[in-house]
Motif scaffolding. Structure first.
Motif, mmCIF file in Angstrom:
data_model
loop_
_atom_site.group_PDB
_atom_site.id
_atom_site.type_symbol
_atom_site.label_atom_id
_atom_site.label_comp_id
_atom_site.label_asym_id
_atom_site.label_seq_id
_atom_site.Cartn_x
_atom_site.Cartn_y
_atom_site.Cartn_z
ATOM 1 N N LYS A 216 35.624 42.181 43.683
ATOM 2 C CA LYS A 216 34.876 41.396 44.658
ATOM 3 C C LYS A 216 33.473 41.955 44.838
ATOM 4 O O LYS A 216 33.296 43.086 45.256
ATOM 5 N N ASN A 219 29.143 37.961 45.203
ATOM 6 C CA ASN A 219 28.031 37.334 44.491
ATOM 7 C C ASN A 219 28.581 36.261 43.556
ATOM 8 O O ASN A 219 29.241 36.568 42.561
ATOM 9 N N LYS A 220 28.320 35.000 43.875
ATOM 10 C CA LYS A 220 28.839 33.907 43.055
ATOM 11 C C LYS A 220 28.211 33.892 41.670
ATOM 12 O O LYS A 220 28.830 33.430 40.706
ATOM 13 N N SER A 223 30.317 36.034 39.421
ATOM 14 C CA SER A 223 31.524 35.321 38.990
ATOM 15 C C SER A 223 31.204 34.305 37.905
ATOM 16 O O SER A 223 31.971 34.135 36.951
ATOM 17 N N ALA A 224 30.060 33.628 38.043
ATOM 18 C CA ALA A 224 29.665 32.643 37.038
ATOM 19 C C ALA A 224 29.358 33.316 35.706
ATOM 20 O O ALA A 224 29.727 32.809 34.635
ATOM 21 N N ASN A 228 34.519 33.821 35.936
ATOM 22 C CA ASN A 228 35.592 34.095 36.904
ATOM 23 C C ASN A 228 36.629 35.099 36.406
ATOM 24 O O ASN A 228 37.742 35.167 36.944
ATOM 25 N N HIS A 231 38.265 37.251 39.056
ATOM 26 C CA HIS A 231 39.320 36.750 39.955
ATOM 27 C C HIS A 231 40.689 36.942 39.294
ATOM 28 O O HIS A 231 41.417 35.988 39.007
ATOM 29 N N GLY A 247 37.748 30.165 41.227
ATOM 30 C CA GLY A 247 36.923 30.347 42.415
ATOM 31 C C GLY A 247 37.418 29.502 43.573
ATOM 32 O O GLY A 247 37.422 29.933 44.730
ATOM 33 N N ARG A 248 37.879 28.298 43.274
ATOM 34 C CA ARG A 248 38.407 27.422 44.321
ATOM 35 C C ARG A 248 39.726 27.968 44.863
ATOM 36 O O ARG A 248 40.004 27.886 46.062
ATOM 37 N N LYS A 250 40.476 31.085 45.053
ATOM 38 C CA LYS A 250 40.072 32.196 45.918
ATOM 39 C C LYS A 250 39.709 31.697 47.315
ATOM 40 O O LYS A 250 40.135 32.255 48.324
ATOM 41 N N GLU A 251 38.933 30.623 47.374
ATOM 42 C CA GLU A 251 38.491 30.108 48.665
ATOM 43 C C GLU A 251 39.638 29.486 49.454
ATOM 44 O O GLU A 251 39.715 29.622 50.673
#
Length: 283
Positions: A216, A219-220, A223-224, A228, A231, A247-248, A250-251
């Motif tokens: 973690k 910072n998106k 991840s991009a 990902n 994750h 990513g979704r 995760k959220e």
């Protein structure tokens, strides 16, 4: 950068999440996987799904010596130089406990890891070449005839693909492929964090053990850049979700909490890992 993208795409092919067609996934896995210094496809095809089902329950000795039709827990083969392992290995004395690691010697351990990882990658590439020549993978002397045949066939295909690239683009392409795979896996490259921590198990909030970790950074963009790959906890919980959906997950699933995916991220996470290390798969 391209190497981590390649690995993540091939990884999705292994899980049949890259394309709805298993035939397309298998074709991309074996053809695109051959365009690398080390043949990712060999591990992904024969050892990755077992890693999901029995990860942490197989010792290196069993992984190398058992007479089976697949590689039991393929990740065991790549964690010995950076994680405590179950049992020991008949071939690599560093397995069982990371070779030369020292408690709370962060810089020392980072250097040891970088050197051993660099050697491992060289050796894996050479092993593919020799397997194609002698028609047997010596790392798995008791592999079943079907597994042995497949290992030889895939190593041969990969070797021929690399030789074709070298003849067309020059021998430096082999060095370029090696450096591309190496560069994102070792410090100080921040991309290495998502690879280092993915199976350094840690205590969870309930007093048990969490065998997978997500890296973690908050910072998106990070991840991009790694598609990902960071994750990893989310992936193990939902292996049928392709990389672009993690990513979704995760959220939606509350994976932002540290107790859901292990400790730390960014520089703090790497310092934590190199200072304390970790045990593979809660062994």
């Amino acid at each position: 950068m391209g190497s981590i993208w390649q690995l993540q795409i091939l990884h999705d092919c292994c899980h049949n999440t890259f394309s709805p067609s298993p035939k397309i996934n298998n074709f991309v896995l074996q053809s695109f996987g051959a365009i690398s210094y080390y043949g990712y496809a060999v591990y992904l095809k024969h050892g990755h799904l077992s890693h999901h089902s029995i990860g942490g329950s197989v010792s290196p000795r069993s992984a190398f010596n058992d007479a089976v039709d697949f590689l039991p827990d393929g990740d065991v083969l790549f964690n010995g130089h950076r994680s405590n392992m179950k049992g020991d290995s008949p071939r690599l004395p560093s397995m069982g406990k990371p070779l030369l690691f020292r408690e709370d010697r962060t810089a020392h351990n980072a250097l040891v890891y970088a050197l051993t990882f660099s050697f491992e990658r060289i050796f894996l590439g050479l092993n593919d070449f020799f397997t194609s020549i002698i028609r047997k993978n010596l790392f798995f002397p008791n592999a079943s005839p079907s597994l042995s045949s497949s290992l030889v066939r895939m190593s041969t295909f990969g070797t021929l693909a690399r030789l074709a690239l070298a003849s067309y683009l020059g021998p430096r392409i082999i060095l370029s492929l090696y450096l591309a795979e190496l560069s994102w896996c070792i410090p100080p490259n921040p991309l290495a964090g998502c690879f280092l921590n993915n199976h350094a198990s840690q205590p969870d909030s309930g007093g048990g053990c969490e065998p997978t970790m997500s890296y973690k950074t908050g910072n998106k963009l990070y991840s991009a850049l790694v598609l990902n790959t960071n994750h990893h906890k989310e992936h193990h919980d939902f292996p049928s979700v392709p990389f672009h959906g993690l990513g979704r997950i995760k959220e939606m699933g509350g994976y932002g909490d540290l107790d859901k995916g292990g400790e730390g991220g960014g520089r703090q996470g790497m310092e934590l890992w190199f200072g304390r290390g970790g045990t593979y798969g809660c062994q």
